[in-house]
Scaffold this motif. Structure first.
Motif, mmCIF file in Angstrom:
data_model
loop_
_atom_site.group_PDB
_atom_site.id
_atom_site.type_symbol
_atom_site.label_atom_id
_atom_site.label_comp_id
_atom_site.label_asym_id
_atom_site.label_seq_id
_atom_site.Cartn_x
_atom_site.Cartn_y
_atom_site.Cartn_z
ATOM 1 N N PHE A 110 -18.292 -75.666 16.909
ATOM 2 C CA PHE A 110 -19.497 -76.205 17.176
ATOM 3 C C PHE A 110 -20.011 -75.482 18.460
ATOM 4 O O PHE A 110 -21.243 -75.091 18.387
ATOM 5 C CB PHE A 110 -19.478 -77.713 17.476
ATOM 6 N N LEU A 111 -19.180 -75.517 19.450
ATOM 7 C CA LEU A 111 -19.671 -74.734 20.634
ATOM 8 C C LEU A 111 -20.135 -73.241 20.363
ATOM 9 O O LEU A 111 -21.220 -72.797 20.990
ATOM 10 C CB LEU A 111 -18.554 -74.645 21.521
ATOM 11 N N ALA A 112 -19.575 -72.526 19.442
ATOM 12 C CA ALA A 112 -20.005 -71.108 19.111
ATOM 13 C C ALA A 112 -21.151 -71.231 18.469
ATOM 14 O O ALA A 112 -21.934 -69.862 18.519
ATOM 15 C CB ALA A 112 -18.858 -70.536 18.154
ATOM 16 N N ALA A 113 -21.593 -72.231 17.796
ATOM 17 C CA ALA A 113 -22.947 -72.112 17.197
ATOM 18 C C ALA A 113 -24.087 -72.788 17.824
ATOM 19 O O ALA A 113 -25.283 -72.690 17.544
ATOM 20 C CB ALA A 113 -22.759 -73.006 15.838
ATOM 21 N N GLN A 114 -23.735 -72.907 19.130
ATOM 22 C CA GLN A 114 -24.934 -73.344 20.054
ATOM 23 C C GLN A 114 -25.564 -72.569 20.988
ATOM 24 O O GLN A 114 -24.842 -71.719 21.850
ATOM 25 C CB GLN A 114 -24.442 -74.540 20.960
ATOM 26 N N PRO A 115 -26.854 -71.992 20.692
ATOM 27 C CA PRO A 115 -27.319 -70.844 21.163
ATOM 28 C C PRO A 115 -27.728 -71.134 22.872
ATOM 29 O O PRO A 115 -27.787 -69.878 23.538
ATOM 30 C CB PRO A 115 -28.706 -70.633 20.432
ATOM 31 N N ASP A 116 -27.590 -72.236 23.052
ATOM 32 C CA ASP A 116 -28.152 -72.552 24.438
ATOM 33 C C ASP A 116 -26.914 -73.093 25.071
ATOM 34 O O ASP A 116 -27.126 -73.442 26.408
ATOM 35 C CB ASP A 116 -29.254 -73.407 24.887
ATOM 36 N N LEU A 117 -25.792 -72.820 25.123
ATOM 37 C CA LEU A 117 -24.589 -73.040 25.604
ATOM 38 C C LEU A 117 -24.063 -71.864 26.490
ATOM 39 O O LEU A 117 -23.732 -70.828 26.075
ATOM 40 C CB LEU A 117 -23.486 -73.353 24.779
ATOM 41 N N GLY A 118 -24.384 -72.210 27.738
ATOM 42 C CA GLY A 118 -24.092 -70.784 28.538
ATOM 43 C C GLY A 118 -22.577 -70.774 28.827
ATOM 44 O O GLY A 118 -21.697 -71.602 28.622
ATOM 45 N N THR A 119 -22.279 -69.532 29.246
ATOM 46 C CA THR A 119 -20.839 -69.151 29.221
ATOM 47 C C THR A 119 -20.076 -69.960 30.410
ATOM 48 O O THR A 119 -19.123 -70.117 30.105
ATOM 49 C CB THR A 119 -20.786 -67.619 29.815
ATOM 50 N N LYS A 120 -20.529 -70.682 31.060
ATOM 51 C CA LYS A 120 -19.881 -71.613 31.983
ATOM 52 C C LYS A 120 -19.773 -72.976 31.740
ATOM 53 O O LYS A 120 -19.382 -73.877 32.525
ATOM 54 C CB LYS A 120 -20.667 -71.337 33.455
ATOM 55 N N MET A 121 -20.580 -73.213 30.500
ATOM 56 C CA MET A 121 -20.766 -74.606 30.346
ATOM 57 C C MET A 121 -19.745 -75.278 29.266
ATOM 58 O O MET A 121 -19.807 -76.695 28.981
ATOM 59 C CB MET A 121 -22.387 -74.799 29.416
ATOM 60 N N ALA A 122 -18.988 -74.435 28.642
ATOM 61 C CA ALA A 122 -18.040 -75.083 27.927
ATOM 62 C C ALA A 122 -17.090 -75.928 28.517
ATOM 63 O O ALA A 122 -16.602 -75.389 29.599
ATOM 64 C CB ALA A 122 -17.489 -74.001 26.807
ATOM 65 N N PRO A 123 -16.842 -77.179 27.993
ATOM 66 C CA PRO A 123 -15.665 -77.980 28.730
ATOM 67 C C PRO A 123 -14.223 -77.268 28.801
ATOM 68 O O PRO A 123 -13.821 -76.749 27.942
ATOM 69 C CB PRO A 123 -15.827 -79.395 28.245
ATOM 70 N N GLU B 46 -12.130 -66.267 39.088
ATOM 71 C CA GLU B 46 -12.537 -65.247 38.164
ATOM 72 C C GLU B 46 -11.915 -64.992 36.884
ATOM 73 O O GLU B 46 -12.208 -64.191 35.997
ATOM 74 C CB GLU B 46 -12.249 -63.839 39.020
ATOM 75 N N ALA B 47 -10.656 -65.837 36.812
ATOM 76 C CA ALA B 47 -9.932 -65.889 35.646
ATOM 77 C C ALA B 47 -10.387 -67.122 34.857
ATOM 78 O O ALA B 47 -9.942 -67.236 33.761
ATOM 79 C CB ALA B 47 -8.535 -66.043 35.647
ATOM 80 N N ALA B 48 -11.433 -68.014 35.180
ATOM 81 C CA ALA B 48 -11.698 -69.272 34.604
ATOM 82 C C ALA B 48 -12.924 -69.250 33.734
ATOM 83 O O ALA B 48 -13.436 -70.052 33.159
ATOM 84 C CB ALA B 48 -11.933 -70.660 35.805
ATOM 85 N N LYS B 49 -13.423 -67.883 33.502
ATOM 86 C CA LYS B 49 -14.758 -67.701 32.652
ATOM 87 C C LYS B 49 -14.262 -67.865 31.410
ATOM 88 O O LYS B 49 -13.266 -67.031 30.769
ATOM 89 C CB LYS B 49 -15.256 -66.576 33.056
ATOM 90 N N LEU B 50 -14.783 -68.694 30.354
ATOM 91 C CA LEU B 50 -14.807 -68.761 28.974
ATOM 92 C C LEU B 50 -15.736 -67.464 28.538
ATOM 93 O O LEU B 50 -16.558 -67.233 29.060
ATOM 94 C CB LEU B 50 -15.140 -69.965 28.486
ATOM 95 N N PRO B 51 -15.431 -66.951 27.402
ATOM 96 C CA PRO B 51 -16.002 -66.020 26.740
ATOM 97 C C PRO B 51 -17.370 -66.426 25.990
ATOM 98 O O PRO B 51 -17.377 -67.828 25.957
ATOM 99 C CB PRO B 51 -15.327 -65.383 25.602
ATOM 100 N N GLU B 52 -18.244 -65.552 25.779
ATOM 101 C CA GLU B 52 -19.397 -65.837 25.319
ATOM 102 C C GLU B 52 -19.088 -67.002 23.989
ATOM 103 O O GLU B 52 -17.986 -66.528 23.253
ATOM 104 C CB GLU B 52 -20.261 -64.741 24.634
ATOM 105 N N PRO B 53 -19.708 -67.956 23.557
ATOM 106 C CA PRO B 53 -19.462 -68.741 22.460
ATOM 107 C C PRO B 53 -19.355 -68.011 21.334
ATOM 108 O O PRO B 53 -18.540 -68.077 20.388
ATOM 109 C CB PRO B 53 -20.678 -69.765 22.379
ATOM 110 N N SER B 54 -20.128 -66.906 20.864
ATOM 111 C CA SER B 54 -20.104 -66.210 19.569
ATOM 112 C C SER B 54 -18.877 -65.553 19.699
ATOM 113 O O SER B 54 -18.429 -64.990 18.605
ATOM 114 C CB SER B 54 -21.400 -65.210 19.564
#
Length: 578
Positions: free
Chosen positions: A480-493, A537-545
């Motif tokens: 679901f998260l990967a399919a959201q085009p407006d979910l920024g890279t820092k927004m995923a819980p 700097e290690a806490a970044k999640l990758p792009e949803p896609s």
């Protein structure tokens, strides 16, 4: 146009159409006016010399509530809505703080008062379902509204003392005068085209401003009736609406989500409602509600204290609240400098591209209708004295709410000032992430909030209330998260807490303070992305896609112990208790 609520109550005299209806029966407008006059006369007899003309009302939504509101209007008194979910010393404090000379309650709430040191003596605690109450009213039964003695109320007469719904510290009692309440009623009559044959369904608690200001006042101003539900019930909503032929209702907080969580039925659209008006439903759920029930929801914005408001217009785009009323000077400013912030840039998917520079606090730089807090000059001054010792924005009304403004001038809600998250030096608004997560089909409610990062800034935590029988599927959630085009890279819980229902305050608003305080140390299951551990700097999640498979797993006792050790190592463990 009536300048006071007293004028509107007196205008009911002689009108024998239904005025107040409930499961207990129906009163005509005339009976409401007569009952209000009797209660106003009784209040005049019971009010001690020199006492503030304040009436504490500790009732559910029963006919006595609007009767005492109308009585207060005629008497030039103020109703202090007492919250029955408060307990012990805090409940006693609310009654004492608002200087109640009289307390109106019912048998069901008497246990709440037992053992409390009340400032109202027993002889001035009136129990509306006690025979003694009817005996007290008896001598005043023939009182006419135009025959009451005493000075006539003016637009400046206090009418309401209603507590803000904040979850921290002692609630503040906002002042609302007869003139402001009457003006609000007339404004909503024009906005919604209120007709005399309309019925306003009041299922939100009347101790809160929403039901009184947005429900009762426009009904009175427009000559419409009100229908009462003792307490909100999702399962009882449609049966009530049909029974009372309700055409309008108000809502706050999670009420809309609770209604959407009821089992769908083929006749959901078989109802007389024209519209619903409230706050915090969210664009996704508002669309779902309109599709299922055939009833458009109009999301409004108005600070409880009356300091700022936004109006929705026909050209308001999805996701926006609206524009200021003509003549109002509302702006989104930097809360530290007071400088107006740049307009928001939205891409084709509606994703905010410059949130870091566009999100700020909404202020009213012009004249506002804020009338202060009762016996709280510090809180009153904090709303208007500006920041940095009063040097910035003195005289403005500071709402405490986060907004951004798009290129066309529409304002978009982005959360409360304490709902801002700072992840990897980037500012995020909890409300924007919530709007995205609200699309997740298994969830009936979503709340997003900050938990401190072990090293610096915040991490995103989401609470998901799941549908009955639903289990959290981490792979499905990641998809679901990967399919959201407006979910920024820092927004995923980073953390996901799953529960059956979100904790709420007495006014059905999400109890964010309770969620933040518990964080990941809660009794319900928590899922997390352990790969995000470590320095910022290690806490970044990758792009949803780019996400593949499940990046969430159960948060175990061992995980909790190891994470708490990180907080202690970096001297940030105390932040978890803030």
């Amino acid at each position: 146009m009536a300048a006071t609520m007293a004028e509107l109550v007196r205008a009911q005299w002689g009108d024998h159409r239904p005025g107040v209806t409930s499961h207990e029966g129906t009163l005509t407008h005339h009976e409401v006016a007569a009952g209000a006059a009797a209660r106003a006369a009784l209040f005049g007899e019971l009010l001690p010399r020199g006492a503030e003309p304040h009436i504490g009302v500790l009732l559910d939504n029963v006919p006595e509530y609007p009767l005492w509101l109308a009585a207060a209007a005629l008497a030039g008194a103020a109703v202090a809505g007492i919250n029955p979910t408060r307990r012990g010393p805090e409940l006693a404090r609310d009654i004492a703080h608002t200087d109640c000379a009289l307390l109106i309650t019912e048998r069901a709430h008497l246990p709440l008062l037992a053992g409390l040191e009340l400032t109202v003596p027993p002889e001035r605690v009136l129990v509306v379902d006690d025979p003694a109450y009817r005996e007290l009213l008896g001598p005043y039964a023939q009182t006419r509204p135009d025959a009451l003695t005493g000075a006539a109320p003016t637009p400046a007469s206090r009418m309401l003392l209603y507590f803000t719904s904040g979850s921290t510290g002692a609630p503040k009692a906002a002042v609302c005068t007869q003139g402001r309440l009457a003006a609000a009623g007339h404004s909503l009559v024009r906005y919604f085209g209120v007709r005399r044959e309309d019925v306003h369904y009041l299922c939100m608690p009347m101790f809160h401003g929403n039901a009184v200001i947005a429900g009762w006042a426009p009904a009175l101003a427009g000559g419409a009736a009100v229908a009462l539900r003792r307490r909100f019930s999702a399962s009882g909503f449609l049966p009530d609406v049909r029974r009372f032929k309700a055409t309008y209702f108000t809502y706050v907080g999670r009420a809309v989500q609770y209604l959407l969580a009821t089992p769908p039925a083929p006749d959901d659209r078989d109802n007389p409602l024209r519209t619903g008006f409230g706050t915090e439903a969210g664009a996704v759920d508002a669309e779902r509600f309109a599709e299922r029930f055939g009833v458009p929801l109009i999301e409004g914005y108005g600070s409880s204290e009356g300091g700022a408001s936004l109006q929705r217009t026909p050209d308001t785009p999805p996701g926006a609240i609206g524009r200021p009323a003509p003549g109002d000077d509302l702006a989104v400013v930097d809360p530290e400098t007071g400088a107006e912030l740049p307009r928001a840039r939205l891409d084709g998917d509606g994703r905010l591209r410059n949130g870091d520079e566009a999100i700020g606090e909404l202020v009213n730089r012009g004249r506002s209708s804020f009338e202060g807090y009762w016996r709280n000059p510090e809180a009153t001054a904090a709303r208007t004295r500006g920041r940095l010792g009063g040097r910035v924005g003195a005289g403005w009304y500071w709402t405490g709410d986060l907004f951004f403004r798009d290129a066309e001038g529409f304002f978009h809600f982005a959360g409360r000032t304490d709902d801002r998250l700072r992840v990897d030096s980037e500012n995020l608004a909890a409300a924007m992430i919530e709007n995205i997560l609200a699309r997740y089909a298994p969830a009936t409610g979503v709340a997003v909030y900050a938990v401190p990062d072990p090293v610096a800034g915040d991490q995103v935590m989401a609470a998901l209330a799941l549908r009955d029988g639903a289990a959290f599927d981490p792979e499905d959630f990641v998809a679901f998260l990967a399919a959201q085009p407006d979910l920024g890279t820092k927004m995923a819980p980073r953390f996901v807490r799953t529960l059956t229902a979100l904790p709420v305050t007495a006014t059905n608003k999400v109890h964010r303070v309770a969620l933040r305080r518990a964080g990941f140390r809660c009794p319900e299951p928590v899922w997390w992305t352990p790969s995000a551990a470590g320095p910022p700097e290690a806490a970044k999640l990758p792009e949803p896609s780019a996400r593949a498979g499940s990046s969430y797993r159960r948060f175990t006792d061992e995980d909790r112990a190891a994470l708490l050790a990180q907080y202690r190592d970096h001297g940030r463990a105390h932040l978890l208790d803030g």
